[in-house]
Design an enzyme around this catalytic site. Structure first.
Site, PDB file in Angstrom:
ATOM      1  N   HIS A   1     -35.198   5.901 -10.610  1.00 27.73           N
ATOM      2  CA  HIS A   1     -34.839   4.577 -11.127  1.00 27.73           C
ATOM      3  C   HIS A   1     -35.829   4.022 -12.135  1.00 27.73           C
ATOM      4  O   HIS A   1     -35.670   2.879 -12.569  1.00 27.73           O
ATOM      5  CB  HIS A   1     -34.698   3.580  -9.975  1.00 27.73           C
ATOM      6  CG  HIS A   1     -33.430   3.715  -9.201  1.00 27.73           C
ATOM      7  ND1 HIS A   1     -32.252   3.090  -9.547  1.00 27.73           N
ATOM      8  CD2 HIS A   1     -33.149   4.442  -8.097  1.00 27.73           C
ATOM      9  CE1 HIS A   1     -31.307   3.402  -8.688  1.00 27.73           C
ATOM     10  NE2 HIS A   1     -31.820   4.222  -7.784  1.00 27.73           N
TER      11      HIS A   1
ATOM     12  N   LYS B   1     -32.693 -11.842 -13.275  1.00 25.07           N
ATOM     13  CA  LYS B   1     -33.141 -10.524 -12.815  1.00 25.07           C
ATOM     14  C   LYS B   1     -34.568 -10.656 -12.316  1.00 25.07           C
ATOM     15  O   LYS B   1     -35.169 -11.726 -12.435  1.00 25.07           O
ATOM     16  CB  LYS B   1     -33.048  -9.489 -13.933  1.00 25.07           C
ATOM     17  CG  LYS B   1     -33.723  -9.899 -15.241  1.00 25.07           C
ATOM     18  CD  LYS B   1     -33.506  -8.863 -16.331  1.00 25.07           C
ATOM     19  CE  LYS B   1     -32.107  -8.925 -16.881  1.00 25.07           C
ATOM     20  NZ  LYS B   1     -31.354  -7.706 -16.619  1.00 25.07           N
ATOM     21  N   ARG B   2     -35.107  -9.597 -11.758  1.00 23.64           N
ATOM     22  CA  ARG B   2     -36.479  -9.624 -11.255  1.00 23.64           C
ATOM     23  C   ARG B   2     -37.447 -10.054 -12.365  1.00 23.64           C
ATOM     24  O   ARG B   2     -37.302  -9.631 -13.506  1.00 23.64           O
ATOM     25  CB  ARG B   2     -36.818  -8.212 -10.764  1.00 23.64           C
ATOM     26  CG  ARG B   2     -38.108  -8.047 -10.039  1.00 23.64           C
ATOM     27  CD  ARG B   2     -38.107  -6.732  -9.264  1.00 23.64           C
ATOM     28  NE  ARG B   2     -37.595  -5.611 -10.056  1.00 23.64           N
ATOM     29  CZ  ARG B   2     -38.364  -4.766 -10.730  1.00 23.64           C
ATOM     30  NH1 ARG B   2     -39.677  -4.923 -10.754  1.00 23.64           N
ATOM     31  NH2 ARG B   2     -37.823  -3.765 -11.390  1.00 23.64           N
TER      32      ARG B   2
ATOM     33  N   LYS C   1     -39.081  -6.747 -18.471  1.00 23.36           N
ATOM     34  CA  LYS C   1     -37.765  -7.387 -18.625  1.00 23.36           C
ATOM     35  C   LYS C   1     -37.813  -8.517 -19.648  1.00 23.36           C
ATOM     36  O   LYS C   1     -36.794  -9.008 -20.087  1.00 23.36           O
ATOM     37  CB  LYS C   1     -37.247  -7.871 -17.274  1.00 23.36           C
ATOM     38  CG  LYS C   1     -36.949  -6.693 -16.323  1.00 23.36           C
ATOM     39  CD  LYS C   1     -36.434  -7.169 -14.989  1.00 23.36           C
ATOM     40  CE  LYS C   1     -36.234  -6.024 -14.003  1.00 23.36           C
ATOM     41  NZ  LYS C   1     -35.102  -5.139 -14.331  1.00 23.36           N
TER      42      LYS C   1
ATOM     43  N   THR D   1     -27.864  -3.465 -13.760  1.00 26.19           N
ATOM     44  CA  THR D   1     -26.497  -3.683 -13.275  1.00 26.19           C
ATOM     45  C   THR D   1     -26.054  -5.119 -13.517  1.00 26.19           C
ATOM     46  O   THR D   1     -24.860  -5.392 -13.562  1.00 26.19           O
ATOM     47  CB  THR D   1     -26.367  -3.357 -11.774  1.00 26.19           C
ATOM     48  OG1 THR D   1     -27.384  -4.046 -11.050  1.00 26.19           O
ATOM     49  CG2 THR D   1     -26.501  -1.864 -11.528  1.00 26.19           C
TER      50      THR D   1
ATOM     51  N   LYS E   1     -22.269  -6.887 -14.640  1.00 22.48           N
ATOM     52  CA  LYS E   1     -21.611  -8.024 -13.977  1.00 22.48           C
ATOM     53  C   LYS E   1     -21.309  -9.134 -14.965  1.00 22.48           C
ATOM     54  O   LYS E   1     -20.227  -9.747 -14.932  1.00 22.48           O
ATOM     55  CB  LYS E   1     -22.509  -8.544 -12.847  1.00 22.48           C
ATOM     56  CG  LYS E   1     -22.702  -7.550 -11.715  1.00 22.48           C
ATOM     57  CD  LYS E   1     -23.894  -7.907 -10.846  1.00 22.48           C
ATOM     58  CE  LYS E   1     -24.279  -6.723  -9.970  1.00 22.48           C
ATOM     59  NZ  LYS E   1     -25.640  -6.811  -9.442  1.00 22.48           N
TER      60      LYS E   1
END
Length: 811
Positions: A358, A546-547, A552, A654, A658
């Site tokens: 991952h 998100k985290r 990110k 992911t 969505k």
């Protein structure tokens, strides 16, 4: 009751009344809302249990193979709504509850989010369990029954605080204790090897035992025969209570062993920036895999007999490296407890395991200090050394003299045990989670392995449970789709593509816009009720959820907001459409940089509020304690989806899928699954910016100089200076220094390099929103229509056919 289609409203009502009477001793009129909620859950659990038993009969009669999915986390969210939807009993339960003066929504609000996961890894695992059941694949998931999950996030003066996530009082009703499947896990102690006339004899002594007590949670599929089972292990002290010590008043010593055992299943991802934390994490991982493998082997011997048949009956999947110790543990169980030779045990092990990688980020590729494993898991350490010795010897014969090449692939090197390398060596298949990611791992971190075993590597792009994230989270959009293309997409997401033919239908486009406005109002109401924040539902909803992590790049998002803020400070009357930037993210408890980013965003939001005229046009909202339930409200309301990680760093993502499924327009780099999203919907229907992965590598190879961007770009310079000066009375000079002069390198995720491209793309997107609402709706429609390929059902079918050799079973 095996066919849920035949269950009537009266039967549902009788089930609920029976549970109220038996477990709570109350009549319906006397029952509290919580008692009715638990009675409803028990009734659903009974229905699932009967379905599970019927499916087990089918599996046994057909000698079916089963997949065992090991993951440290399963981010399930709430279960009641999902199970009632999948069972097709929404109407029956809604009507039955009228007699109790309640609605289904009333009961859904009673359920806490299960404290079993954190981020994308855990949510993927949850989506996969749903898809496995829907596809009628025999499946079990394995994880730990955490008492407190990760943590409940509380923002105090902009700083993230971690509180216990107390979920079990409302969530335990979903769990069925399986004392008959309990086993013991051993830690510490010593190991002695003796060669006898019957071969090697291993003696293990001086160990501490912990009981692993399983709890089963059933996960339904949509209109399917199968039920997936998630088995969660709770750690418990195995020693007898020392009454003598207790009677003498030595209470602390009496409870010490019990506490030492039970702490293993207290929290998900305990902070590991100290020795005790690292030790606890290691014990958690071994506890999970040892208990799970003992369970798998015992069941196999009971059902099928000889363990050499294990690869034919069981596919064991390692989701990320956390369960990688399953490889030496299976070797231990086969050799020490079942008499297999090393070669035979290794053949069974490698034929049984598969591994999903991952991440390509070095700091996320899990390693352990060898001396820690030697102390905590002495027999596992011996097996790891032998795996490493044999593998390296083979490499020496094939690649004589290539020291660096071999060292990179070794399981043990310089006192470190590398779990990713172990996972590759011990598995028959290794996959990435997007086309780009799978290509990168073959060229970078696993290049040596790829040269040796090219056929071992494959790709399965991640997928999401579209029935949850569309049909349940956005019934208004689901209703429009059903009106336009029928309901075939519910079981076959590929049918969403039929929606494309409505791209020029003005009535459909108008309805799409109306639905988005409804979802925005719902989220605005939710945010006000939950956190007291006011959001203008007519502003553009720009969301990054998100985290919280440097790669990110929530910081890049904040830098764009600061740039807009600067423009409005110069001209508060500037004519721009109102925008609301919404963030939802938890930072790991020991991740101080990520916590600084949260504080920057929160203080920026407060600073903007001090200028009411500006705040009407620019609003920043940080949603506290982001979780699945919040996401189910936030994602359908989103108009702009932020997928802005540095190219080459996000394995897949992911949340991007969505948001796309719910008609949001994506601003993103060509990273992870954004690449495939772009190919699916076309370049005109996604907004790509920034450096590509190969360009990032090229810039790094030349030497990245963040300050050069600062010196050449006046807007960027002002943003960094504003960060240094600070917001809401506090300087964020440390973040400004991180961008300009940080060590070992400034701006490690290249926010400065991508700033111009990002802000230009932001302007392009917002201009489109203002100038051409029809075009906006058309792009939204094309994203919805293109999202079918990102369904978890498709992912699971690829895993089943290409990795697990797993067949669906039906009566």
């Amino acid at each position: 009751m095996s066919n849920t289609k035949n269950i009537t409203e009266k039967e549902v009502q009788a089930l609920i009344q029976g549970k109220l009477s038996r477990y709570f001793g109350v009549a319906p009129k006397e029952a509290t809302k919580d008692q009715i909620y638990k009675a409803v859950v028990m009734s659903v659990r009974d229905i699932l249990l009967e379905k599970r038993q019927q499916f087990h009969k089918v599996m046994r009669s057909k000698n079916g193979k089963r997949v065992y999915y090991m993951c440290m986390e399963f981010l399930l969210g709430r279960s009641l709504k999902n199970n009632i939807y999948n069972l097709g009993l929404g109407d029956e339960y809604a009507k039955a509850l009228k007699g109790f003066g309640l609605t289904l929504d009333d009961l859904y609000e009673q359920e806490p989010d299960a404290g079993l996961g954190n981020g994308g890894l855990g949510r993927l695992a949850a989506c996969f369990m749903d898809a496995l059941a829907t596809g009628n694949y025999p499946a079990m998931g394995y994880s730990i029954r955490y008492d407190y999950g990760l943590f409940k996030q509380k923002i105090v003066d902009g700083w993230q605080m971690e509180l216990p996530d107390i979920w079990l009082p409302g969530g335990e009703v979903w769990l069925t204790q399986r004392s008959d499947k309990a086993c013991t896990v051993k830690f510490d102690g010593w190991v002695r090897e003796d060669w006898t006339e019957n071969g090697l004899k291993v003696t293990y002594g001086g160990y501490k035992e912990v009981e692993a007590l399983p709890y089963d949670m059933m996960i339904s599929g949509k209109d399917s025969e199968a039920v997936s089972v998630l088995r969660l292990w709770r750690a418990r002290n195995i020693s007898h209570f020392d009454m003598k010590l207790f009677s003498q008043g030595d209470y602390l010593r009496c409870m010490e062993e019990e506490n030492e055992a039970e702490v293993i299943s207290k929290v998900l991802y305990p902070a590991d920036d100290h020795y005790e934390g690292k030790s606890l994490r290691l014990k958690q991982q071994y506890f999970l895999v040892s208990a799970s493998l003992q369970n798998i082997i015992n069941d196999h011997k009971h059902r099928y007999g000889p363990l050499n048949l294990l690869p034919q009956q069981a596919a064991i999947h390692i989701n990320d490296t956390h369960p990688a110790l399953a490889i030496p543990e299976l070797m231990r169980l086969l050799m020490d407890e079942n008499g297999f030779t090393w070669d035979d045990a290794w053949a069974i092990t490698t034929a049984t395991f598969a591994y999903t990688n991952h991440t390509v980020m070095a700091e996320a590729l899990e390693t352990w200090q060898e001396d820690l494993i030697a102390r905590r898991l002495p027999r596992i350490h011996m097996i790891l050394k032998e795996i490493n010795r044999r593998f390296c010897n083979d490499l020496w014969e094939r690649f004589p003299g290539q020291h660096q090449f071999i060292e990179k692939m070794a399981v043990i090197s310089n006192g470190q045990v590398r779990m990713a390398n172990l996972s590759v060596i011990g598995s028959h298949k290794v996959n990435g989670v997007s086309a780009l990611h799978s290509d990168i791992i073959k060229k970078s971190i696993f290049n040596g392995f790829y040269q040796i075993w090219p056929d071992k590597f494959t790709n399965v792009t991640n997928g999401i449970a579209h029935r949850r994230w569309l049909c349940q989270a956005n019934p208004e959009l689901s209703g429009l789709l059903t009106d336009c293309i029928g309901d075939g997409y519910v079981k076959n997401a590929a049918e969403l593509e039929k929606f494309k033919k409505f791209v020029n239908d003005d009535s459909v486009l108008k309805r799409l816009q109306e639905i988005k406005r409804i979802k925005k109002q719902q989220f605005a109401d939710y945010a006000f009720k939950k956190e007291g924040v006011t959001i203008d539902p007519d502003s553009i909803f720009d969301v990054q959820a998100k985290r919280m992590h440097e790669y990110k790049r929530q910081l890049l998002n904040a830098m764009n907001v600061i740039s807009l803020y600067a423009e409005l400070l110069d001209d508060p009357n500037k004519d721009i459409h109102p925008q609301t930037f919404i963030f939802g993210a938890k930072a790991a408890s020991g991740y101080l940089r990520a916590k600084q980013f949260i504080k920057l965003i929160c203080y920026l939001a407060e600073d903007i509020k001090k200028h009411p005229k500006i705040n009407e046009k620019l609003n920043v909202v940080y949603m506290e304690n982001y979780n699945v339930t919040m996401a189910e409200c936030m994602i359908p309301a989103t108009e702009v989806s932020e997928q802005i990680s540095l190219a080459g760093k996000e394995a897949s993502g992911t949340s991007n899928m969505k948001f796309m499924l719910n008609g949001a327009l994506t601003i993103g780099t060509l990273d992870g699954a954004n690449v495939e999203m772009s190919e699916t919907v076309g370049d005109d229907n996604i907004f790509i910016f920034g450096l590509r992965a190969d360009e990032v590598d090229e810039v790094w190879s030349r030497g990245y100089n963040a300050s050069s961007y600062y010196n050449q770009n006046q807007r960027l310079r002002r943003v960094v200076e504003m960060i240094a000066r600070g917001f809401n009375g506090e300087s964020f000079a440390e973040i400004a220094n991180y961008l300009l002069t940080g060590t070992p390198v400034a701006d490690p995720y290249m926010c400065m390099a991508d700033f111009d491209s990002y802000t230009a793309t932001q302007k392009k997107v917002k201009d489109l929103y203002v100038q051409d609402q029809k075009k906006w709706a058309q792009i939204s429609l094309m994203n919805i229509a293109g999202a079918g390929v990102f369904a978890a059902d498709r992912s699971i079918k690829e895993y089943a056919e290409n990795i697990w050799n797993l067949k669906p079973l039906k009566a």
